[in-house]
Design a protein around this motif. Structure first.
Motif, PDB file in Angstrom:
ATOM      1  N   PRO A  58      -2.128  -0.561   7.179  1.00 20.84           N
ATOM      2  CA  PRO A  58      -2.973   0.159   5.618  1.00 20.84           C
ATOM      3  C   PRO A  58      -3.028  -1.761   5.749  1.00 20.84           C
ATOM      4  CG  PRO A  58      -1.756   1.026   4.916  1.00 20.84           C
ATOM      5  CD  PRO A  58      -0.914   0.767   6.763  1.00 20.84           C
ATOM      6  N   GLN A  59      -4.087  -2.003   4.602  1.00 19.20           N
ATOM      7  CA  GLN A  59      -4.720  -3.430   4.095  1.00 19.20           C
ATOM      8  C   GLN A  59      -3.973  -4.779   4.595  1.00 19.20           C
ATOM      9  OE1 GLN A  59      -6.981  -4.232   1.872  1.00 19.20           O
ATOM     10  NE2 GLN A  59      -7.358  -2.055   1.859  1.00 19.20           N
ATOM     11  N   ARG A  60      -3.853  -4.296   6.258  1.00 18.16           N
ATOM     12  CA  ARG A  60      -3.341  -5.775   7.109  1.00 18.16           C
ATOM     13  C   ARG A  60      -4.101  -5.336   7.962  1.00 18.16           C
ATOM     14  NH1 ARG A  60      -1.017  -5.189   2.556  1.00 18.16           N
ATOM     15  NH2 ARG A  60       0.668  -5.090   1.805  1.00 18.16           N
TER      16      ARG A  60
ATOM     17  N   PRO B  55       0.998  -1.058   0.142  1.00 16.16           N
ATOM     18  CA  PRO B  55      -0.314   0.059  -0.445  1.00 16.16           C
ATOM     19  C   PRO B  55       0.668   1.258   0.246  1.00 16.16           C
ATOM     20  CG  PRO B  55      -0.944  -1.134   1.233  1.00 16.16           C
ATOM     21  CD  PRO B  55       0.479  -2.212   0.760  1.00 16.16           C
ATOM     22  N   LYS B  56       0.240   2.155  -0.732  1.00  9.06           N
ATOM     23  CA  LYS B  56       1.457   3.522  -0.447  1.00  9.06           C
ATOM     24  C   LYS B  56       1.482   4.042   0.262  1.00  9.06           C
ATOM     25  CE  LYS B  56       0.761   8.138  -2.816  1.00  9.06           C
ATOM     26  NZ  LYS B  56       0.232   8.820  -3.536  1.00  9.06           N
TER      27      LYS B  56
ATOM     28  N   SER C 177      -5.595   6.129   8.548  1.00  9.85           N
ATOM     29  CA  SER C 177      -5.336   4.492   8.951  1.00  9.85           C
ATOM     30  C   SER C 177      -4.328   4.690  10.072  1.00  9.85           C
ATOM     31  CB  SER C 177      -4.606   4.726   7.483  1.00  9.85           C
ATOM     32  OG  SER C 177      -3.269   4.658   7.449  1.00  9.85           O
TER      33      SER C 177
ATOM     34  N   GLY D  68      -6.077   2.061   2.099  1.00  5.91           N
ATOM     35  CA  GLY D  68      -5.724   1.730   0.951  1.00  5.91           C
ATOM     36  C   GLY D  68      -4.592   1.934   1.062  1.00  5.91           C
ATOM     37  N   GLU D  69      -3.830   3.285   1.754  1.00  5.00           N
ATOM     38  CA  GLU D  69      -2.440   3.866   1.888  1.00  5.00           C
ATOM     39  C   GLU D  69      -2.517   4.269   2.928  1.00  5.00           C
ATOM     40  OE1 GLU D  69      -2.915   7.163  -1.030  1.00  5.00           O
ATOM     41  OE2 GLU D  69      -3.510   8.595   0.339  1.00  5.00           O
TER      42      GLU D  69
END
Length: 343
Positions: free
Chosen positions: A302-304, A53-54, A267, A261-262
């Protein structure tokens, strides 16, 4: 200020939301078995493992640095190492892994290596907390534990200081992502590498689909969207034994997912939760949760995901039978899970 990341990040440090999570019993060594899910093809695995992720940083890369920061930090890739007889905190037959962190003093003055750095390491798609270990040449955080000398570690202008940080991982973690949440107390960075020993697996937990808001009582295993900043899932209750008083010892996994997403201030979700357990049709409250730590002052990439295991006891007469679990936070948000506990 060390490792200054987002100007707005400090503002969210005081925020409290329902969703959170850290590893197995707050970093204590547990079974450490990641979820078994169908794996994609080898090429797809590598593509997924390489895509971060960014804003996240690959272990082996340098951390972003600005001119007003004292320390420039470079990281080394995650490697397995041969433990010595002096290793502490490394369970038998577990993987000894380490990554290097090099601190470069970019100022024109002698500087003390920062001693307020903290790191949380999580592995696998469920984000269980990796144990940390120390050994000859493998150190731990905070950095003021690296020396028995009362003087701090000092670095001249333009000089560097390198330390290796150690992570203890179960054999099943080979090929799984290891995600590091690295903070100086005010700013947070997320780094990730792959545990050597197997092809890289996808870092994302599969099947994260929150149930509809109209479902007031959730089944164990359901994902709850909360305020959409972080998702929550409560596992079925597992009976682990009987204590000396005849009470049945039980545990549940609380898994939290950051859907962002980033990397952004939003986040960076503080980890905070309370757990209440009730049994029977009359909702009699069980003994206070005896052990779950790591839910305060940490963040999820993020995304984790991040998973913490909560431990409690039930009267023998309550097993088997219905159990209700309420998860809440200091702002008054609550979510309720219910199901049957079995022997």
């Amino acid at each position: 200020m060390l490792l200054r990341q987002h100007a707005a990040a400090a503002a969210v440090l005081a925020a409290t939301v329902l969703l959170t999570g850290c590893g197995h019993s707050g970093g204590s060594v547990g079974s450490g078995q990641p979820s078994r899910t169908a794996r994609p093809s080898a090429s797809a695995q590598h593509a997924q493992a390489d895509a971060l992720p960014k804003g996240m940083i690959r272990l082996g890369d340098k951390l972003p640095h600005t001119d007003d920061e004292t320390w420039a930090i470079a990281t080394g890739p995650l490697k397995t190492v041969q433990a010595t007889s002096k290793a502490k905190g490394l369970p038998s037959d577990w993987i000894a892994a380490a990554s290097a962190f090099t601190f470069t003093n970019t100022s024109d003055q002698v500087q003390q290596v920062p001693a307020d750095l903290n790191l949380t390491a999580r592995y696998g798609p469920d984000g269980r907390t990796a144990a940390t270990y120390t050994d000859t040449g493998v150190d731990g955080l905070p950095l003021d534990t690296l020396t028995t000398d009362p003087d701090p570690i000092r670095v001249p202008p333009g000089g560097t200081y390198t330390t290796r940080l150690g992570y203890a991982l179960p054999q099943a973690a080979k090929g799984q992502p290891l995600t590091l949440t690295y903070t100086d107390g005010q700013n947070t960075r997320y780094l990730e590498g792959t545990v050597p020993g197997a092809p890289a697996a996808s870092p994302a937990a599969p099947g994260i689909r929150p149930v509809g808001a109209d479902k007031k009582t959730l089944a164990f295993g359901d994902w709850h969207a909360g305020d959409e900043t972080t998702y929550l899932r409560v596992s079925p209750v597992k009976v682990t034994g009987t204590d000396a008083s005849g009470q049945r010892t039980c545990e549940i996994d609380l898994t939290f997912f950051n859907p962002a997403g980033e990397v952004s201030p939003l986040s960076q979700t503080p980890l905070e939760a309370s757990v209440h357990v009730y049994y029977g049709k009359d909702l009699t409250e069980a003994d206070t949760v005896k052990e779950y730590t790591g839910l305060s002052g940490a963040f999820i990439a993020p995304q984790r995901t991040a998973t913490v295991t909560a431990h409690f006891t039930l009267p023998a007469k309550a097993v088997p039978g219905p159990v209700t679990i309420e998860i809440g936070n200091s702002e008054g948000h609550r979510v309720t899970y219910a199901g049957d506990v079995k022997n």
